[in-house]
Every structure is written in C-alpha cells, then in structure tokens.
Design a protein around this motif. Structure first.
Motif, PDB file in Angstrom:
ATOM      1  N   TRP A   1       9.714 -48.899  -0.774  1.00  0.00           N
ATOM      2  CA  TRP A   1      10.177 -48.425  -2.083  1.00  0.00           C
ATOM      3  C   TRP A   1      10.096 -49.547  -3.120  1.00  0.00           C
TER       4      TRP A   1
ATOM      5  N   ARG B   1      11.460 -38.712  -5.318  1.00  0.00           N
ATOM      6  CA  ARG B   1      12.682 -38.497  -4.538  1.00  0.00           C
ATOM      7  C   ARG B   1      13.154 -37.043  -4.566  1.00  0.00           C
TER       8      ARG B   1
ATOM      9  N   MET C   1       8.887 -44.351   4.672  1.00  0.00           N
ATOM     10  CA  MET C   1       9.573 -44.094   3.397  1.00  0.00           C
ATOM     11  C   MET C   1      10.669 -43.050   3.543  1.00  0.00           C
TER      12      MET C   1
END
Length: 529
Positions: free
Chosen positions: A236, A74, A227
């Motif tokens: 995810w 992330r 994503m």
C-alpha cells in the motif's frame, strides 16, 4: 463558435418570444437525435471520449488524485481489477519498488518455479563463461549460496559430466558452472533445500524487479493477495507513492477503461468532490476545462446519458461529425442535417442568443450549457458541410468586426515578376538569400512581413488564386482562412477560438489554416492588413 458572440452582445436586447421558442424547440429536437446516436448506437465510443477528456482535467493536486484513486482501491466493487492495472503500471515503470517487496517475500517464489522448466531456465541459466564476468540473476544466487552453504547443498548440484565438480575446483574456475544441469539442480533445491528460497543470496537477486517480466500476471495476483488478504503495508505504501508521483492524465488513461459504467459513475462522483462548483471556463483553449464546469453541476450521476451528450457536443464535435459519415447512420444524418439547416437559417443577429441565456440562466445552469453546446455544434456541422457561399462568410466577418482581405486580390500574388520564368539564376539566388536572411530576423520583424510572405506559402500549399481565400486579422492574430465555394468546409488548426472552430476533419473537407501571433503594435498590424 461564431454564433456564440464574436462581438460584444447587447444584454438588453430581447428577440421576441417566438424566435427564442423556435430556437429552443429546434435545439431540443437536435438533442434527441444526438442523444439517440451517441447513447444508443455509439455508447462505448462516447464513454472512451469521456474518459479521455476527464484525463485532461488539471486542477487536482497530487494529494487529491492519490486520495481519489486510493478510495476506489479500497471501496470499489472492481477494486481488484483497478489494483491489478495499477500494479502493472508500477511493475513496468518502477520495477525496483516491487522488487523490494519480492525480496522480503522471496520464499513465496517456490510456487513460481515449481514445475515450470521455462521459468527455471530463464532465471537460473545466466552463468558466465568468462572469469571477468559475474553470474547473473538466479545463477548468481545459486553460486553464492552453494559456496556459502556447501555443507548442506553441494550434493544437490547436478552436473552434466561423468562426475561432479568439487567446491575448490569451481572456486578457481567459475565457468565450470556452465556444466551444471540447471533444471535438475533447481528442482533438487525446491525439494531438499528450503533454506535457499528465503536466503539473502536469493533475495538480493530479486531487488531490481527483473523477475517480474518473466510472468507479470503471476506477480500481479501474488501482490493482490498480499494487498487484500494480508493487508501488507509495504505494498500500500508503494501504491500510495506511485499515485502521488504519476500524472492524473496517465492514471486516468490507464485506469478508467477498466471500470464498468456504474463504477465510472462512482469515480466521477468522487472526482466532483475535488472540483470547485464555482469554477468558470478558462481562456486557455483547452476544452477539457469545460468538464470542470459541467461535472459539479450534474446532481448525482443519475444522468450518465446527459453527461455523454454534453461531453460529445462540447469536446468531441469533430468525432460526432465523423460518426455521421458512417453508412449505418445515414438516416440520423439526414434528420440532423435538416434540423441544423433550420437552426442556422433563423434570422441572424449578433444578439440572437441573449434571450436564451437570460431565460436559462435563471433555471438549471446545466441546461443552458447544454443548449449552448448544441447551438455551437450545429454551427460546427453547418460549417463542415459548406452550406454558405463566400459572400455569406464575408458578411459574417463584417458584422462581427473581423477584418479580412481577399488573398486573390493581394497585389503580390499577381505580380508577374514573381512568376516570370525568364528570371536569371542570380535573381532567384538573391531572393533565396533574402528569405534566408529574413528567417534569421527577430520574431517581431517576421510578423511585420506575415502578409508579404503569404504569396510563397500560398503557392507551396498548391492553392490557386480564388476570391474565396481570405487573410483574416482579429485580436492580434493573423490567420489565413480558405473556403471552397458552397461544397467545401472550413477548419482552423490554430487562431483565436472566438473566430471559429469549424471543420469535421473528414476527407470531404480540404482546409489549410496557419496562425501567427502578432507581437507588433496596432499600427504595424494595420500596415499588414
């Protein structure tokens, strides 16, 4: 690791300032040379060593490793490269999980087939030629959808014969689908039957994930868009499940090599947050345990160079010795060899490192680890080059209470009856039967006979009886050591780590080591020796 206390040190001993300063000076010189060799000339190789050794860390829980890699996914500047590698692992190991996502996004596969004859034929040409076999993959989707929706799509089916086939005829003879012009039919569906691509029939054929292997890169890019652009929760979720289930070793082996050095530093910073700064090395013999000690003690990752050095001298001693054998490192080898000889020629004392440890334990602990690692590697290299004669090793064994016995003096090795060519066949059979029976005996019984059996192993390994072969016994282990005089190295493939960690593994050295764990009493071990 012989110099690093085989016997219990006297912590009250102080060797004098001069000897300590001299040793530290030489170790600093050795550090500079190895740093130049590893960091400047073989950096990429040293990074691969580090990545592989990091993968051996075993203290993280599944939850922690999942959190670690999700944070990278992330926040990392290389998150797409990292995610692509994780997706490929999922596609290869758990394709059904990815297939479940494709089934929900089946309409996106119009783009996959449009204009690609190869993909169309690979996926949609799997029609069965017999009545007892089902159509497969895309062929199954076309046949089912065509029958269920024949009012809107049957005319889009292209046949290779002079005339088309009616639904009733094909229903009774499914093998007629073999006459279908698959490429033209699919192109017709792409242009005129959009309902097919979002149909349940087509989606069901995607659930097993087999379609991923037609072009994995396409689907990796497709999933990356889902994503990071659509933030699709289902993707995810399967990534989270995969990171929880996969081993830390496997994840590191596949993912760390995709990171550049700055991102590797970020990863190691994150990893440090999950490691206990009070961790001490375990007695497991696993050198990767030392990284769990080293990493929390490196303040920030301002010193990747230092970490590469530390990992090399602690975990990659053999590889470093091998590196010195390469032609382009002749100059470095000469200088390092000179420094190592000086270090190992300092006055020997079982407590020679006590002042060093005392002095540096009061300062930055990582410096102490580094100096001890350099000292350990210096001995390792010294042993691999075979600088000592047999008498020197025997003196070292004696001074550290390592009991040993010359293999060349073992009475059974010189028993002429064992090599008498005139022995009858019956006598040899009797011995073979005796050995076979002994192998079936209990583990304890076999350990009692360790040394008695050594003559047979000794001859099978092609040794000649020399004074430079020893039978060693220490801390309940029975180990055979060999060292060819002066110009040969010493290495163990087993045995207690406190005894030695010698040998470079190069062709210059010949070594055979065998370890057996003794489960007998002290009296039995004494009898063996």
């Amino acid at each position: 690791m012989v110099h690093l206390f085989l016997s219990k040190p006297d912590w009250n001993w102080d060797g004098g300032d001069n000897s300590v300063k001299q040793r530290i000076s030489l170790l600093n010189d050795l550090e500079s040379m190895i740093l130049s060799l590893v960091v400047d000339h073989s950096r990429s190789e040293a990074r691969l060593w580090l990545c592989k050794d990091v993968s051996g860390i075993s203290s993280l829980s599944h939850m922690q490793q999942c959190e670690l890699f999700l944070t990278l996914l992330r926040t990392s500047s290389q998150k797409r490269d990292l995610a692509a590698q994780i997706l490929q692992m999922i596609f290869e190991k758990q394709p059904r999980k990815a297939g479940s996502i494709l089934a929900k996004k089946s309409d996106m596969l119009e783009e996959f087939f449009r204009g690609s004859t190869r993909r169309i034929l690979l996926w949609f040409s799997c029609f069965s030629g017999t009545s007892d076999m089902e159509h497969r993959k895309g062929a199954k989707a076309i046949s089912q959808f065509a029958f269920m929706n024949r009012d809107i799509c049957w005319e889009e089916l292209e046949w290779k014969g002079k005339h088309g086939q009616s639904p009733a005829m094909v229903a009774t003879k499914p093998h007629y689908f073999l006459d279908l012009d698959v490429e033209q039919t699919v192109e017709n569906f792409l242009e005129n039957v959009p309902e097919f691509w979002s149909s349940r029939e087509f989606a069901d054929t995607l659930k097993d994930g087999d379609i991923l292997f037609l072009d994995m890169n396409f689907f990796i890019n497709m999933f990356l868009r889902l994503m990071y652009k659509e933030d699709m929760e289902e993707i995810w979720k399967i990534i989270n499940e995969f990171l929880m289930e996969e081993s830390f070793s496997s994840l590191c082996s596949h993912l760390l090599i995709t990171l550049n050095e700055s991102e590797l530093c970020v990863f190691l910073d994150l990893l440090t947050n999950f490691l206990d700064s009070n961790t001490k090395p375990k007695n497991s013999g696993d050198m990767c345990d030392y990284l769990e000690v080293i990493l929390p003690r490196l303040n920030g990752m301002d010193s990747m160079d230092e970490l590469l050095l530390l990992n090399t001298v602690v975990n990659r001693r053999r590889q470093l010795v091998q590196l010195l054998q390469e032609d382009e490192h002749r100059e470095e080898k000469t200088k390092i060899k000179d420094i190592v000889q000086k270090i190992c020629s300092l006055p020997e004392n079982p407590n020679s490192l006590v002042p060093l440890i005392k002095e540096y334990s009061k300062k930055k602990v990582i410096n102490l680890i580094k100096l001890l690692g350099l000292q350990s590697w210096a001995l390792h290299y010294f042993m691999s080059e075979g600088y000592w004669a047999s008498e020197d090793w025997e003196s070292l064994f004696n001074s550290n209470g390592i009991r040993f016995r010359h293999a060349g003096k073992h009475e059974l090795l010189h028993d002429k009856r064992l090599i008498d060519d005139s022995d009858s066949d019956s006598r040899r059979k009797k011995k073979a039967k005796h050995r076979k029976k002994r192998r079936k005996s209990t583990r304890d019984d076999r350990y009692v006979d360790d040394f008695a059996d050594f003559d047979f192993e000794y001859n099978r390994m092609g040794f000649q009886s020399k004074e430079s072969y020893w039978l060693l016994s220490t801390d309940g282990y029975s180990t055979s050591w060999s060292s060819e005089m002066e110009n040969r190295g010493l290495q163990t493939t087993g045995g207690p780590q406190s005894v030695g960690d010698g040998g470079s593994g190069t062709s210059k050295n010949r070594h055979v080591m065998e370890e057996r764990r003794s489960a007998t009493t002290d009296d039995r071990r004494s009898h063996n020796r």
